[in-house]
Write a protein that holds these residues in place. Structure first.
Motif, PDB file in Angstrom:
ATOM      1  N   VAL A 129       0.848  -1.196   0.000  1.00 30.04           N
ATOM      2  CA  VAL A 129       0.000   0.000   0.000  1.00 30.04           C
ATOM      3  C   VAL A 129       0.887   1.251   0.000  1.00 30.04           C
ATOM      4  O   VAL A 129       0.467   2.327   0.411  1.00 30.04           O
ATOM      5  N   GLU A 130       2.101   1.101  -0.480  1.00 27.71           N
ATOM      6  CA  GLU A 130       3.069   2.201  -0.520  1.00 27.71           C
ATOM      7  C   GLU A 130       2.982   2.924  -1.863  1.00 27.71           C
ATOM      8  O   GLU A 130       3.321   2.378  -2.911  1.00 27.71           O
ATOM      9  N   ILE A 131       2.495   4.167  -1.837  1.00 27.25           N
ATOM     10  CA  ILE A 131       2.381   4.985  -3.051  1.00 27.25           C
ATOM     11  C   ILE A 131       3.684   5.751  -3.223  1.00 27.25           C
ATOM     12  O   ILE A 131       4.029   6.599  -2.397  1.00 27.25           O
ATOM     13  N   TYR A 174      -3.420   2.793  -8.854  1.00 26.85           N
ATOM     14  CA  TYR A 174      -4.020   1.622  -9.505  1.00 26.85           C
ATOM     15  C   TYR A 174      -2.974   0.553  -9.843  1.00 26.85           C
ATOM     16  O   TYR A 174      -3.312  -0.639  -9.941  1.00 26.85           O
ATOM     17  N   GLN A 175      -1.708   0.957  -9.972  1.00 26.18           N
ATOM     18  CA  GLN A 175      -0.654  -0.028 -10.253  1.00 26.18           C
ATOM     19  C   GLN A 175      -0.352  -0.930  -9.044  1.00 26.18           C
ATOM     20  O   GLN A 175       0.306  -1.954  -9.190  1.00 26.18           O
ATOM     21  N   LEU A 176      -0.847  -0.554  -7.856  1.00 30.13           N
ATOM     22  CA  LEU A 176      -0.675  -1.385  -6.655  1.00 30.13           C
ATOM     23  C   LEU A 176      -1.711  -2.507  -6.575  1.00 30.13           C
ATOM     24  O   LEU A 176      -1.570  -3.430  -5.775  1.00 30.13           O
ATOM     25  N   CYS A 194      -4.178  -5.777  -7.132  1.00 21.99           N
ATOM     26  CA  CYS A 194      -3.864  -7.174  -7.455  1.00 21.99           C
ATOM     27  C   CYS A 194      -4.959  -7.831  -8.296  1.00 21.99           C
ATOM     28  O   CYS A 194      -4.875  -9.006  -8.624  1.00 21.99           O
ATOM     29  N   ASN A 195      -6.003  -7.090  -8.666  1.00 21.55           N
ATOM     30  CA  ASN A 195      -7.015  -7.624  -9.580  1.00 21.55           C
ATOM     31  C   ASN A 195      -6.942  -6.879 -10.913  1.00 21.55           C
ATOM     32  O   ASN A 195      -5.984  -6.135 -11.166  1.00 21.55           O
ATOM     33  N   ASP A 196      -7.921  -7.049 -11.769  1.00 20.71           N
ATOM     34  CA  ASP A 196      -7.903  -6.481 -13.120  1.00 20.71           C
ATOM     35  C   ASP A 196      -7.910  -4.951 -13.075  1.00 20.71           C
ATOM     36  O   ASP A 196      -8.824  -4.344 -12.523  1.00 20.71           O
ATOM     37  N   THR A 197      -6.886  -4.336 -13.668  1.00 20.32           N
ATOM     38  CA  THR A 197      -6.772  -2.865 -13.671  1.00 20.32           C
ATOM     39  C   THR A 197      -7.036  -2.267 -15.056  1.00 20.32           C
ATOM     40  O   THR A 197      -6.713  -1.107 -15.298  1.00 20.32           O
ATOM     41  N   SER A 198      -7.625  -3.043 -15.953  1.00 18.82           N
ATOM     42  CA  SER A 198      -7.784  -2.592 -17.341  1.00 18.82           C
ATOM     43  C   SER A 198      -8.659  -1.340 -17.450  1.00 18.82           C
ATOM     44  O   SER A 198      -8.378  -0.442 -18.249  1.00 18.82           O
ATOM     45  N   TYR A 199      -9.729  -1.263 -16.613  1.00 21.31           N
ATOM     46  CA  TYR A 199     -10.594  -0.080 -16.664  1.00 21.31           C
ATOM     47  C   TYR A 199      -9.860   1.168 -16.168  1.00 21.31           C
ATOM     48  O   TYR A 199     -10.015   2.253 -16.731  1.00 21.31           O
ATOM     49  N   SER A 200      -9.078   0.995 -15.118  1.00 16.63           N
ATOM     50  CA  SER A 200      -8.301   2.131 -14.601  1.00 16.63           C
ATOM     51  C   SER A 200      -7.236   2.566 -15.598  1.00 16.63           C
ATOM     52  O   SER A 200      -6.991   3.771 -15.778  1.00 16.63           O
ATOM     53  N   TYR A 201      -6.609   1.580 -16.254  1.00 18.54           N
ATOM     54  CA  TYR A 201      -5.617   1.894 -17.294  1.00 18.54           C
ATOM     55  C   TYR A 201      -6.274   2.661 -18.436  1.00 18.54           C
ATOM     56  O   TYR A 201      -5.722   3.655 -18.936  1.00 18.54           O
ATOM     57  N   MET A 202      -7.467   2.209 -18.844  1.00 21.77           N
ATOM     58  CA  MET A 202      -8.201   2.875 -19.923  1.00 21.77           C
ATOM     59  C   MET A 202      -8.560   4.309 -19.538  1.00 21.77           C
ATOM     60  O   MET A 202      -8.410   5.245 -20.324  1.00 21.77           O
ATOM     61  N   MET A 203      -9.015   4.495 -18.273  1.00 22.31           N
ATOM     62  CA  MET A 203      -9.378   5.833 -17.817  1.00 22.31           C
ATOM     63  C   MET A 203      -8.154   6.742 -17.705  1.00 22.31           C
ATOM     64  O   MET A 203      -8.248   7.950 -17.927  1.00 22.31           O
ATOM     65  N   ALA A 204      -6.996   6.157 -17.357  1.00 21.39           N
ATOM     66  CA  ALA A 204      -5.755   6.941 -17.323  1.00 21.39           C
ATOM     67  C   ALA A 204      -5.425   7.459 -18.725  1.00 21.39           C
ATOM     68  O   ALA A 204      -5.030   8.623 -18.893  1.00 21.39           O
TER      69      ALA A 204
END
Length: 330
Positions: free
Chosen positions: A181-183, A194-196, A198-208
């Motif tokens: 949990v270290e930013i 969002y890079q921390l 452990c599940n699917d981050t594809s939506y966050s990547y898309m929004m970025a």
């Protein structure tokens, strides 16, 4: 052991694992870093004074109640709010070594810092549009750049950016954080959070990617296009004096654009093409967020003749009021 228990204490919400707190790891092991935080404190005080003074002048002087100064008012307001959202919390975190931040507070922190930054970007686009119409269509300027049209443009940018940043924060809220949990930055930035997960981050990547396009790419394209049209219009102008006068009105805006976009674009290009030490990147990014709001009122507004005349008018009015009060007292 107690440290790890505190760090990884989690809240289970059906399928999501959320930490109670994040740890902000920016500005790690920098010698004499407290002097930098004192500098940021000075920057914040001057930003509040400069933008607060400009907002007061525009509000009090009726001759500045024009479409152009509605845009300037919006920029000063977002500069003030953006600095207030970022700097006090940054100083509290690192100057007083309170690096843990509650999960919900972290998302709120991220939302407001990114919101005001994105509004600043689109305010610069609106300014570019104002210059484009003023130089390319001077006779139609007052029929195109009206109070109603400027308010509509600024309000649209607020609504769109509110929605984009709300979705951005919403997708973070649907991630699970099972390990660290270290930013590794100086505030709760979207990418490092969002890079921390452990599940699917594809939506966050898309929004970025969507955020990058909306806040950096499209504004830069629109501003560049505006100045390409301005250059063509000025090339057709016969009088050299008219050309210089028109360019003079654009220089301040171009400086603001350079201050806002170049550090961000330069840092990201450098990160992609070479290695930058995290501390160097954090210092550069923190200056990118904090210095433009300090300089904007000086560069674009306080140096202009209209604002200087308005300040003189306010001073004369203040002196007359004092004289009238003294006369009544006698």
């Amino acid at each position: 052991m107690m440290y790890r228990e505190g760090l990884f204490s989690i809240t289970l919400n059906t399928t999501f694992v959320r930490p109670t707190k994040f740890y902000l790891a920016g500005f790690y092991n920098i010698p004499h870093v407290k002097y930098y935080f004192v500098f940021l404190c000075f920057v914040y005080i001057m930003t509040v004074l400069g933008n607060g003074f400009l907002l007061s002048v525009i509000y009090l002087v009726k001759t500045l109640h024009t479409p152009k100064y509605i845009i300037v008012f919006n920029l000063a307001f977002t500069d003030l709010c953006g600095s207030t959202a970022l700097i006090p919390k940054l100083l509290d975190t690192f100057l007083f070594d309170r690096r843990y931040i509650v999960y919900e507070a972290c998302l709120t922190y991220m939302f407001f810092v990114l919101l005001f930054g994105s509004i600043q970007s689109w305010t610069l686009v609106t300014m570019a549009y104002d210059r484009l119409i003023a130089i390319c269509f001077p006779l139609r300027y007052h029929s195109i750049i009206t109070t109603k049209s400027v308010v509509a443009m600024l309000l649209s940018s607020w609504i769109v950016m509110l929605c984009v940043n709300a979705v951005l924060a919403g997708f973070i809220n649907r991630l699970s954080f099972c390990a660290s949990v270290e930013i590794k930055t100086f505030f709760c930035d979207h990418g490092p959070i969002y890079q921390l997960a452990c599940n699917d981050t594809s939506y966050s990547y898309m929004m970025a990617a969507v955020g990058l396009i909306l806040v950096i790419c499209i504004p830069l394209i629109l501003i560049s296009g505006s100045y390409a049209c301005i250059s063509v219009a000025l090339a057709r102008t016969v009088s050299r004096e008219e050309r210089l006068r028109a360019l003079k009105t654009c220089v301040s805006h171009l400086i603001l654009v350079a201050l806002f976009f170049l550090p961000f674009v330069g840092t990201n290009i450098a990160v992609l093409t070479s290695y930058i030490h995290p501390n160097a990147r954090n210092i550069n990014s923190s200056l990118t967020y904090t210095v433009p709001p300090l300089l904007n009122p000086i560069i674009y507004s306080l140096k202009t003749e209209e604002v200087r005349n308005a300040i003189k008018r306010l001073c004369r009015r203040s002196k007359l009021n004092k004289t009238a009060i003294k006369s009544e007292a006698l």
